[in-house]
Design an enzyme around this catalytic site. Structure first.
Site, PDB file in Angstrom:
ATOM      1  N   VAL A  12       0.835  -1.210   0.000  1.00 23.23           N
ATOM      2  CA  VAL A  12       0.000   0.000   0.000  1.00 23.23           C
ATOM      3  C   VAL A  12       0.866   1.255   0.000  1.00 23.23           C
ATOM      4  CG1 VAL A  12      -1.679   1.364   1.297  1.00 23.23           C
ATOM      5  CG2 VAL A  12      -1.984  -1.095   1.100  1.00 23.23           C
ATOM      6  N   ARG A  81      -3.106  -9.773  10.807  1.00 23.05           N
ATOM      7  CA  ARG A  81      -3.488 -10.820  11.746  1.00 23.05           C
ATOM      8  C   ARG A  81      -3.006 -12.171  11.245  1.00 23.05           C
ATOM      9  NH1 ARG A  81      -9.574 -11.547  14.283  1.00 23.05           N
ATOM     10  NH2 ARG A  81      -9.195 -13.419  15.527  1.00 23.05           N
ATOM     11  N   HIS A 174     -14.513   1.308   9.270  1.00 26.33           N
ATOM     12  CA  HIS A 174     -13.849   0.652   8.145  1.00 26.33           C
ATOM     13  C   HIS A 174     -13.691  -0.814   8.546  1.00 26.33           C
ATOM     14  CE1 HIS A 174     -11.320  -0.022   4.708  1.00 26.33           C
ATOM     15  NE2 HIS A 174     -10.263  -0.323   5.449  1.00 26.33           N
TER      16      HIS A 174
END
Length: 307
Positions: A12, A81, A174
């Site tokens: 990102v 995670r 979100h």
């Protein structure tokens, strides 16, 4: 020239750096705890300057001092995670990372606008707001502008229309309790409800909520980065272009929508100084209740941090 710092590894941040460099709006510094990764991305983006026709400086480092004189700091730092890791474990680990990042921002870029992309996004936005001590105008999260873009895309595909003919909005967290506002969605000025049956509208809303997980499952490893980087760039471009634009972001509310002491996604007018104004949507009772429930879910995670 303006300066944008991006803290954290992952695709990102690197893709966002490429978009910013290509625009020629600002020089970019990539900061990562693993310096070789930051350097690799900086060199990779830098090598495209000739092809892009963009003569901007790209830097990669592990030194937080490089944040100095940044106009905007984008924070993507955090862990994904992993199997066997509880939600609370992930929250605590990413909170510790955010604490270190915020210390660096306060020390070296105290005048910057901070855009949070790290997950869980709304909780990390709230934490960054508290840790930096900056005004809420200068600390907010990317969040629901990505979800709004996904909602608009799915509407356009469903109706076989150009994306520029669609207006769509998502508010709330979100995450699982996000709220794609079908009642506010329009296509060429017409309400979505006039173009799709109720069941079809619900289908698009449900798919919007699951879009991130759908992409993760298709990749098999990793998550979305092209669209998130575009959402980051939209905010950065708006701020650096000295314009104002309504963009839904995660912001710490102070009574708006009847909510306080929580960061959650709502539309805001973004400009050169960050958030200029939080926009008021005329929500009906069902929507207000859903937003309150979404805020409660975020608050439950914030409480785990004992901020």
């Amino acid at each position: 020239m303006k300066k944008v710092a991006i803290i954290g590894g992952g695709f990102v941040g690197g893709t966002a750096a490429m978009r910013i460099a290509e625009s020629g709006l600002a020089q970019v510094v990539l900061v990562d705890v693993v310096e070789s990764v930051a350097l690799a991305k900086a060199y990779d983006v830098e090598d495209g300057r000739y092809a892009m026709g963009a003569d901007v400086r790209i830097e990669g480092t592990s030194d937080m001092k490089a944040l100095a004189e940044s106009d905007i700091v984008v924070v993507t730092a955090g862990l994904p995670r992993k199997p066997g890791m509880t939600r609370e474990d992930l929250l605590q680990k990413n909170a510790a990372i955010m604490e270190r990042v915020c210390r660096g921002i306060v020390e070296h870029a105290a005048g910057s606008i901070v855009i949070i992309v790290s997950n869980p996004l709304d909780v990390m936005t709230y934490l960054a707001y508290k840790l930096t001590g900056f005004s809420r105008q200068r600390v907010f999260g990317m969040g629901v502008n990505l979800d709004s873009s996904r909602f608009a895309n799915l509407i356009a595909k469903k109706l076989f229309v150009g994306i520029d003919s669609v207006q769509a909005m998502v508010i709330g967290s979100h995450g699982e309790t996000m709220m794609p506002l079908a009642r506010f969605a329009t296509v060429r000025g017409k309400p979505l409800s006039e173009l799709l049956a109720a069941a079809e509208v619900e289908e698009v809303v449900a798919r919007t909520k699951k879009r991130g997980a759908e992409i993760v499952s298709l990749y098999g490893s990793g998550s979305a980065y092209f669209a998130p980087s575009a959402s980051i760039f939209e905010i950065v471009r708006t701020i650096l272009s000295d314009t104002s634009k309504e963009i839904p972001v995660s912001v710490c509310l102070e009574g708006e929508y009847g909510l306080r002491d929580v960061a959650i996604g709502v539309p805001a007018l973004i400009g050169p100084e960050g958030i200029e104004r939080i926009m008021a949507l005329d929500l009906n009772e069902t929507e207000r209740r859903a937003l309150t429930d979404s805020a409660a879910a975020i608050k439950s995670s914030i409480k785990l941090l004992k901020v």
